[in-house]
Design a protein around this motif. Sequence first.
Motif, PDB file in Angstrom:
ATOM      1  N   ASP A 174       0.822  -1.199   0.000  1.00 30.54           N
ATOM      2  CA  ASP A 174       0.000   0.000   0.000  1.00 30.54           C
ATOM      3  C   ASP A 174       0.859   1.254   0.000  1.00 30.54           C
ATOM      4  N   CYS A 175       1.911   1.253   0.778  1.00 31.28           N
ATOM      5  CA  CYS A 175       2.823   2.401   0.786  1.00 31.28           C
ATOM      6  C   CYS A 175       3.475   2.575  -0.581  1.00 31.28           C
ATOM      7  N   PHE A 176       3.869   1.475  -1.188  1.00 33.43           N
ATOM      8  CA  PHE A 176       4.504   1.596  -2.502  1.00 33.43           C
ATOM      9  C   PHE A 176       3.495   2.062  -3.551  1.00 33.43           C
ATOM     10  N   SER A 177       2.241   1.656  -3.404  1.00 30.06           N
ATOM     11  CA  SER A 177       1.197   2.139  -4.305  1.00 30.06           C
ATOM     12  C   SER A 177       1.072   3.659  -4.200  1.00 30.06           C
ATOM     13  N   LEU A 178       1.095   4.181  -2.986  1.00 29.72           N
ATOM     14  CA  LEU A 178       1.061   5.636  -2.792  1.00 29.72           C
ATOM     15  C   LEU A 178       2.301   6.294  -3.377  1.00 29.72           C
ATOM     16  N   ASN A 179       3.447   5.611  -3.274  1.00 30.94           N
ATOM     17  CA  ASN A 179       4.682   6.122  -3.866  1.00 30.94           C
ATOM     18  C   ASN A 179       4.530   6.215  -5.387  1.00 30.94           C
ATOM     19  N   GLU A 180       3.950   5.189  -5.985  1.00 27.79           N
ATOM     20  CA  GLU A 180       3.759   5.207  -7.442  1.00 27.79           C
ATOM     21  C   GLU A 180       2.734   6.249  -7.865  1.00 27.79           C
ATOM     22  N   ILE A 181       1.657   6.402  -7.097  1.00 27.18           N
ATOM     23  CA  ILE A 181       0.665   7.432  -7.415  1.00 27.18           C
ATOM     24  C   ILE A 181       1.341   8.798  -7.433  1.00 27.18           C
ATOM     25  N   GLY A 186       2.843  10.017   5.370  1.00 26.17           N
ATOM     26  CA  GLY A 186       3.692  10.917   4.602  1.00 26.17           C
ATOM     27  C   GLY A 186       3.533  10.736   3.106  1.00 26.17           C
ATOM     28  N   LEU A 187       3.405   9.484   2.663  1.00 21.99           N
ATOM     29  CA  LEU A 187       3.268   9.221   1.232  1.00 21.99           C
ATOM     30  C   LEU A 187       1.900   9.640   0.710  1.00 21.99           C
ATOM     31  N   LEU A 188       0.868   9.500   1.537  1.00 27.47           N
ATOM     32  CA  LEU A 188      -0.452   9.970   1.142  1.00 27.47           C
ATOM     33  C   LEU A 188      -0.454  11.494   1.024  1.00 27.47           C
ATOM     34  N   ALA A 189       0.114  12.167   2.022  1.00 23.44           N
ATOM     35  CA  ALA A 189       0.201  13.629   1.970  1.00 23.44           C
ATOM     36  C   ALA A 189       1.044  14.077   0.780  1.00 23.44           C
ATOM     37  N   ASN A 190       2.089  13.307   0.480  1.00 28.49           N
ATOM     38  CA  ASN A 190       2.961  13.635  -0.647  1.00 28.49           C
ATOM     39  C   ASN A 190       2.205  13.551  -1.969  1.00 28.49           C
ATOM     40  N   ALA A 191       1.380  12.504  -2.111  1.00 31.12           N
ATOM     41  CA  ALA A 191       0.595  12.349  -3.340  1.00 31.12           C
ATOM     42  C   ALA A 191      -0.392  13.498  -3.507  1.00 31.12           C
ATOM     43  N   LEU A 192      -1.053  13.871  -2.413  1.00 35.42           N
ATOM     44  CA  LEU A 192      -2.003  14.974  -2.496  1.00 35.42           C
ATOM     45  C   LEU A 192      -1.288  16.304  -2.705  1.00 35.42           C
ATOM     46  N   ARG A 193      -0.059  16.392  -2.224  1.00 31.18           N
ATOM     47  CA  ARG A 193       0.724  17.607  -2.468  1.00 31.18           C
ATOM     48  C   ARG A 193       0.995  17.767  -3.964  1.00 31.18           C
ATOM     49  N   VAL A 194       1.147  16.652  -4.671  1.00 30.85           N
ATOM     50  CA  VAL A 194       1.291  16.722  -6.127  1.00 30.85           C
ATOM     51  C   VAL A 194       0.073  17.402  -6.738  1.00 30.85           C
TER      52      VAL A 194
END
Length: 632
Positions: A220-227, A273-281
Motif C-alpha cells: 500500500d505504501c509503494f502504491s502511494l509512492n507510485e501514485i 507521509g506518502l499519502l500527503a505527498n501524493a495529495l501535495r502533487v
Amino acid sequence: MLLNRVVQRSASSRLFSSSSAVVRSGRRVATASRGATARTMSLGALGTTAGKSFDSNGKRFLSSESSLHIKPDMFCRQCEQTQDHYACTTVGVCGKTAETSALQDVLIQMVKSVSLWCVAAREANVSDKALMHDANLWTLQAAFSTLTNVNFSDESIADYIAKGVEIQKKFQELGNLQPKEPDVANLDLSGMLSSLADLEEFGYTSVSVPVRQSNMGNDDCFSLNEIGTYGLKGACAYAAHSYQLLGEFDEEIMKDIHEVWAKLASNEADMEGLLANALRVGDINTRVLAMLDGAHADKLGVPEPTEVRTTATEGKAILVSGHDMVDLEHLLKQTEGTGVNVYTHGEMLPAHSYPALKKYPHLVGNYGTAWQNQKFEFAGFPGPVIVTTNCIQEPRRAYKKRLYTMNEVGVSGVQHIGSDRDFSPVIEQALSMKGFPRTVEPAGYTTVGFNHRVVLPLAAQVIEAVQQGALSRIVLIGGCDGSQWDRNYFTDVAENLPDDTLILTLGCAKNRVIHSEKLLGAKLANGLPRVLDMGQCNDSYSAVVVALELAKALDCSVNDLPLSLVLSHLEQKAAAVLLTLLNLGVKNIRLGPSLPAYVTPNVLKVLSDNYNLMPVNSENYNDDIVAIMEGK
C-alpha cells in the motif's frame, strides 16, 4: 431537481467573476468540500493486507512478496493501457522496449538524486543561480521524457542521464551540502555512461518497480509512492510546457517539485507521509496549470470561439501534433509567404482559438483525430509531420522519413528539431512534396475555444436555462483517449445523455465527443451549444475554474453542483489532473476505462470511501447515465 433548488437559493443576478478563481503560481485554491480538506481522509483500510496479489476485480497485482520471485524482462505499469491491467513485462503496449524501460527507471532515480541535492542547496541558501536554473530545467525535461508515448530513443534518455550526473557532480563539488537519503543523492553512474548495456542492467537489477517495491516492503505504501511518482511526472510535463511559454520558473513551485521527488526517493513505508505527498502533487499541479493557463493567454491572447476547418485545402502542407503552441508559432512565422499551409493534429486543435496564431491565414485547419490513430493519419498526410510533445508512436516506414520530433520527444532514426527551432528542413521537404491536390467541398468544421474566460460570462444564460428547465445537468467528459474498444463508453455516454444536458469536453478524449454525428450542431432549448470544447489537457484548469465559479455563484460547494465528471485516463498527465481534483476535495468522479494498475485494493478503498472515486461501467453505460442524472 437539485439544480433548480440551488439556483433558487442564489440571486440570479450574481454572475461569475473570471478573475476570482484564477490561481496564479504560488497561491492556493479553496477545496471543493467545505469544512474538510482532502488531507484529513481516513486511512483505515491501508496496510491491512500487505502481500495481496489480486485486486477487487480478480486481476493480478504485484505484491512485495511476489516481486522477489518475478524476473520479467521489464515491468512497467505507469499507464492505463498496460498489458492485462497488470504490467508490460516483455515489451510495452506503447511500443517501448525492455531496454528503454530500464533506462527510464534509471533516469527517474537520477531525478530523485538531483532533487535531493536541490532541496539541500535551498536549505543552505546556495546562491549559484545558473546551477539551480540548469537543475530546474533538467528536472522537468527529464521527468517529461519518461511519460508514456514521449521518448523511445535510448540514446536520448542516456543523454538526459549524463546531464543529470553532470548537475549532481556540480552540487557535490560545492562541498557544504548534506542531502538526505545519501545513497540516492550520491548515486554514482559515472562509470556506466559509456555503456547503454551497463545502464540498462542497473535499471533492471537495482531500480525497477519490483525491486523498489520489495525494498519498501509494504504494498500500500509503494502504491502511494507510485501514485505520487506518476502524478509528479505529469505535473513536471505541464511545468515544462509553462517554461516553454514563459522562459522562467516559479521558484516556489520548483521547490515543491524537488521536495516531493526527494520524499519519493525514500524506501520508508511512511503511510501518512506518502499519502500527503501524493495529495501535495495535486496542489502543485493546480498551481502549475494556473500558471500555464495564464501564460497561454498572456502570450497568445485569450482564446476565442472559432470554427476550424477539418477538410483539406489545396496546397503544400505541414502537420503539427503534440501540445506546444510556441513551437507552432515559430513554424507559422517561418512558413509565412512560402506557400506552405499548416495543419494541426490531435491536441494542437485548440491552437486555432488563440488570436496570435489564428491571425496567420496559412494555419488552414485541423487534420485527423486523436494520437492513437496517427499511424494511419500520418501515413495519409501528403507532407512532413512534426511532433512537438506527447503522444508519439513508433512510426511506420510509410512516413518515418518525413517525421520530425522536438523537445523531450525522441524516436531512434527520426530527425530531431533542436532548441533553435529551425524548421528549414521541414519546409524544404514540404515544398518538395505534392501536398493536397484540391480543396474539399463542402468543408467540414468544428468549433473550439470555450476557455473559462469565454464560458464564465455565459453564467446568466446558464442560470436562466436552469430556471426555464432547459438544462438539467452539466457533464464533463474528457481526459486521454486510447485505442481500447471499451473507450467507446465515453462516446456512448455523451450520445445518450438527455438532450437537456450540457457537455463540457477537453483533452484528446474530446475526439470521442466532437466527432459524433449525433452531437454535431446540437443545442439546448435556449440556443446554447450542447457541447463546449474547452481545449487540450493543458487547459484542464479551465474546467476547475468553471466548477469553482459555478459553486460560488450558486452559493454551494463543488460537490453540491449538478455537475458530473466522467474522466478517461491513460498516462501521467491524467494522473496529475486526478490528484489536482482530489486535492481540491472533488468527489463522485467516474474514471475509466479501467482503474490504474498501480493502485492496490486497499488504496482504492480509501479513495472510494473518501472521494467516492468509482470505475466507469463500460459493460452498461446506461446504468451510469441513470446514476449521473440522479447526481450519484
